[in-house]
Every structure is written in C-alpha cells, then in structure tokens.
Write an enzyme that holds these catalytic residues in place. Structure first.
Site, PDB file in Angstrom:
ATOM      1  N   GLY A  12      -5.417 -74.182 -45.297  1.00  0.00           N
ATOM      2  CA  GLY A  12      -6.746 -74.789 -45.378  1.00  0.00           C
ATOM      3  C   GLY A  12      -6.787 -76.157 -46.016  1.00  0.00           C
ATOM      4  O   GLY A  12      -7.830 -76.575 -46.530  1.00  0.00           O
ATOM      5  N   SER A  13      -5.671 -76.907 -45.953  1.00  0.00           N
ATOM      6  CA  SER A  13      -5.704 -78.221 -46.602  1.00  0.00           C
ATOM      7  C   SER A  13      -6.618 -79.185 -45.838  1.00  0.00           C
ATOM      8  O   SER A  13      -7.218 -80.084 -46.443  1.00  0.00           O
ATOM      9  CB  SER A  13      -4.297 -78.802 -46.743  1.00  0.00           C
ATOM     10  OG  SER A  13      -3.749 -79.124 -45.497  1.00  0.00           O
ATOM     11  N   ASN A  14      -6.757 -79.005 -44.539  1.00  0.00           N
ATOM     12  CA  ASN A  14      -7.690 -79.865 -43.796  1.00  0.00           C
ATOM     13  C   ASN A  14      -9.136 -79.533 -44.152  1.00  0.00           C
ATOM     14  O   ASN A  14      -9.983 -80.423 -44.234  1.00  0.00           O
ATOM     15  CB  ASN A  14      -7.449 -79.746 -42.290  1.00  0.00           C
ATOM     16  CG  ASN A  14      -6.298 -80.617 -41.845  1.00  0.00           C
ATOM     17  OD1 ASN A  14      -6.428 -81.840 -41.799  1.00  0.00           O
ATOM     18  ND2 ASN A  14      -5.165 -80.008 -41.560  1.00  0.00           N
ATOM     19  N   MET A  89      -5.373 -70.385 -35.989  1.00  0.00           N
ATOM     20  CA  MET A  89      -4.252 -70.067 -35.113  1.00  0.00           C
ATOM     21  C   MET A  89      -4.608 -68.993 -34.078  1.00  0.00           C
ATOM     22  O   MET A  89      -3.948 -67.955 -33.987  1.00  0.00           O
ATOM     23  CB  MET A  89      -3.054 -69.608 -35.950  1.00  0.00           C
ATOM     24  CG  MET A  89      -2.607 -70.621 -36.989  1.00  0.00           C
ATOM     25  SD  MET A  89      -2.182 -72.205 -36.264  1.00  0.00           S
ATOM     26  CE  MET A  89      -0.586 -71.782 -35.602  1.00  0.00           C
ATOM     27  N   ARG A  90      -5.670 -69.244 -33.348  1.00  0.00           N
ATOM     28  CA  ARG A  90      -6.054 -68.306 -32.284  1.00  0.00           C
ATOM     29  C   ARG A  90      -6.589 -69.076 -31.095  1.00  0.00           C
ATOM     30  O   ARG A  90      -7.256 -70.105 -31.263  1.00  0.00           O
ATOM     31  CB  ARG A  90      -7.192 -67.393 -32.767  1.00  0.00           C
ATOM     32  CG  ARG A  90      -6.781 -66.131 -33.434  1.00  0.00           C
ATOM     33  CD  ARG A  90      -7.999 -65.336 -33.810  1.00  0.00           C
ATOM     34  NE  ARG A  90      -8.664 -64.733 -32.640  1.00  0.00           N
ATOM     35  CZ  ARG A  90      -8.264 -63.634 -32.045  1.00  0.00           C
ATOM     36  NH1 ARG A  90      -7.225 -62.973 -32.490  1.00  0.00           N
ATOM     37  NH2 ARG A  90      -8.909 -63.155 -30.995  1.00  0.00           N
ATOM     38  N   LEU A  91      -6.330 -68.552 -29.931  1.00  0.00           N
ATOM     39  CA  LEU A  91      -6.948 -69.123 -28.741  1.00  0.00           C
ATOM     40  C   LEU A  91      -8.397 -68.657 -28.707  1.00  0.00           C
ATOM     41  O   LEU A  91      -8.696 -67.535 -29.115  1.00  0.00           O
ATOM     42  CB  LEU A  91      -6.247 -68.606 -27.486  1.00  0.00           C
ATOM     43  CG  LEU A  91      -4.806 -69.056 -27.289  1.00  0.00           C
ATOM     44  CD1 LEU A  91      -4.235 -68.417 -26.027  1.00  0.00           C
ATOM     45  CD2 LEU A  91      -4.768 -70.574 -27.175  1.00  0.00           C
ATOM     46  N   ASN A 106     -10.769 -79.855 -32.789  1.00  0.00           N
ATOM     47  CA  ASN A 106      -9.516 -79.322 -33.318  1.00  0.00           C
ATOM     48  C   ASN A 106      -8.668 -80.480 -33.819  1.00  0.00           C
ATOM     49  O   ASN A 106      -8.736 -81.592 -33.284  1.00  0.00           O
ATOM     50  CB  ASN A 106      -8.753 -78.567 -32.220  1.00  0.00           C
ATOM     51  CG  ASN A 106      -7.473 -77.937 -32.755  1.00  0.00           C
ATOM     52  OD1 ASN A 106      -7.453 -77.353 -33.839  1.00  0.00           O
ATOM     53  ND2 ASN A 106      -6.399 -78.052 -31.995  1.00  0.00           N
ATOM     54  N   HIS A 108      -4.687 -81.501 -34.337  1.00  0.00           N
ATOM     55  CA  HIS A 108      -3.351 -81.074 -33.892  1.00  0.00           C
ATOM     56  C   HIS A 108      -2.312 -82.055 -34.432  1.00  0.00           C
ATOM     57  O   HIS A 108      -2.522 -83.277 -34.379  1.00  0.00           O
ATOM     58  CB  HIS A 108      -3.294 -81.033 -32.359  1.00  0.00           C
ATOM     59  CG  HIS A 108      -1.963 -80.579 -31.853  1.00  0.00           C
ATOM     60  ND1 HIS A 108      -1.607 -79.244 -31.832  1.00  0.00           N
ATOM     61  CD2 HIS A 108      -0.899 -81.271 -31.406  1.00  0.00           C
ATOM     62  CE1 HIS A 108      -0.366 -79.144 -31.379  1.00  0.00           C
ATOM     63  NE2 HIS A 108       0.086 -80.357 -31.103  1.00  0.00           N
TER      64      HIS A 108
HETATM   65  C1  GRF Z   1      -2.445 -78.661 -39.393  1.00  0.00           C
HETATM   66  O1  GRF Z   1      -1.212 -79.309 -39.275  1.00  0.00           O
HETATM   67  C2  GRF Z   1      -3.215 -78.768 -38.105  1.00  0.00           C
HETATM   68  O2  GRF Z   1      -2.920 -79.900 -37.365  1.00  0.00           O
HETATM   69  C3  GRF Z   1      -2.766 -77.555 -37.333  1.00  0.00           C
HETATM   70  O3  GRF Z   1      -2.579 -76.556 -38.308  1.00  0.00           O
HETATM   71  C4  GRF Z   1      -2.272 -77.152 -39.560  1.00  0.00           C
HETATM   72  C5  GRF Z   1      -3.226 -76.586 -40.558  1.00  0.00           C
HETATM   73  O4  GRF Z   1      -2.923 -76.959 -41.880  1.00  0.00           O
HETATM   74  N1  GRF Z   1      -3.714 -77.207 -36.308  1.00  0.00           N
HETATM   75  P1  GRF Z   1      -3.925 -76.598 -43.039  1.00  0.00           P
HETATM   76  O5  GRF Z   1      -4.183 -75.104 -42.995  1.00  0.00           O
HETATM   77  O6  GRF Z   1      -5.183 -77.371 -42.839  1.00  0.00           O
HETATM   78  O7  GRF Z   1      -3.235 -76.990 -44.313  1.00  0.00           O
END
Ligand code: GRF
Length: 191
Positions: A12-14, A89-91, A106, A108
C-alpha cells in the site's frame, strides 16, 4: 473534491503516497474508503492507523462476479467517484468496469505497452532496456491495456539490481499517481 476509493492487496505504499499528498494540501480529494482483498495487507493496517475507512473484503475462494459486486456495493455505499487500483492484484470483471465507466485508474511499474502483467521490473532487466518507468492508465477488460494517462521514466543504471530498480520505480510511482489524481480531480469529470 473527488471521493476516492483505493483498492490494495499488499504494502500500500502508493495508497500512502496519495494520503500524504492529500495531507500536504497538494491533492484536493478525500479517501472515502480503502479496500483490501487480503486480510494481511499491510496497507489496511496503515489505513487504520491513519484513521481512514479501511475495509477488508477477502476475495479468496469467491467467484469473480460475486466478489466484484461486493466491491461495487462497498464503493457505492461510500459515495466513491474515482477508483484507484494501487497494487490490487486481481483481475476485474466487465461488470465491475461497467460500474465505474472511465473512472478506474491503475498504476503499473513499466512504460506500457512494454512489460504488462507480473514482475515488470524483472522483465525490463531481462530485456536489457535502458529506460523503464511507470504508467497510470484507465482500466478496461484488457489487462494493463486501457488508455495511458501519464508515464514517468526511470533510467536503468549499469549493474542495476531488481531491488534497486524496484525502489526507483516505486519512487516514481509515488510522485506520478497523486499528480494524475490531482489533475483528474480538478477536471469537471475524470474523463
Ligand atoms: C506497484 O509497483 C504498482 O505499480 C503495482 O503494484 C505495486 C504496488 O505497490 N500495480 P504498493 O502496494 O503500492 O507498495
């Protein structure tokens, strides 16, 4: 001010970068709900510590359509206007995508359309590219295939390791995602 729904599966760092950006007054939005599909997701714990609305909806063993309806219901109950997948991490099913037309983003960890799918940094290293990066795109039924909104480049240094590259790409993501949300939140509509 847009009401955000953030979907996570892990660290969840984003999500934290979005929350920090709001707290710093750089992003005029509010986090209506953070939903995790794995009870052990660290991001859910962080959301709770920040006194945000953190909801765990475990996906294990559930039919995709059934699960996605549960997600939609939770997002709607919280008045979410823009959905951000931040390491989710799911479609997602067509039903879900239709539920928020043009309102799902999203992030990526590559310069799409290069290196879609899992472990994009490893793919970039294996191909020997000299520049990779990250992409914010709209979510469609095609995995990592929706329209690209913004990208940030990350140069690959001589002797770069998977860990050092992952750190650099993450740092680029943490700047890019909140800035895109800020841009879309300022617009009349996110489309
Ligand atoms: C990130 O690298 C993002 O691009 C990908 O999953 C990772 C999630 O990282 N979809 P975090 O959980 O936000 O740290």
């Amino acid at each position: 001010m847009k009401r955000l729904g953030i979907l996570i599966s892990g660290r969840g760092s984003n999500f934290e970068a979005i929350a920090d950006s709001i707290a710093a007054g750089e992003l005029d939005a509010s986090i209506a709900v953070v939903i995790g599909n794995r009870p052990e997701a660290r991001g859910l714990e962080v959301a709770r510590q920040r006194r945000l609305n953190a909801v765990c909806i475990p996906s294990k063993g559930l039919d995709r359509e059934v699960y996605d309806r549960m997600l939609l219901e939770e997002l709607r109950q919280n008045g979410v206007e823009l959905v951000c997948l931040a390491g989710f991490m799911r479609l997602l099913s067509a039903t879900f995508i239709r539920g928020y037309p043009n309102r799902i983003l999203n992030i990526h960890p590559s310069l799409l359309p290069a290196f879609p799918g899992l472990d994009a940094q490893r793919q970039a290293l294996e191909h020997g590219v000299k520049v990779t990066g990250c992409t914010v795109h709209r979510v469609t039924a095609v995995i990592d295939g929706g329209a690209i909104i913004a990208q940030a480049e990350v140069p690959i240094a001589e002797g770069e390791t998977h860990e050092s590259l992952a750190r650099k790409v993450h740092a680029a993501e943490h700047a890019l995602l909140p800035s895109v949300i800020a841009r879309l939140s300022g617009a009349q509509a996110a489309g």
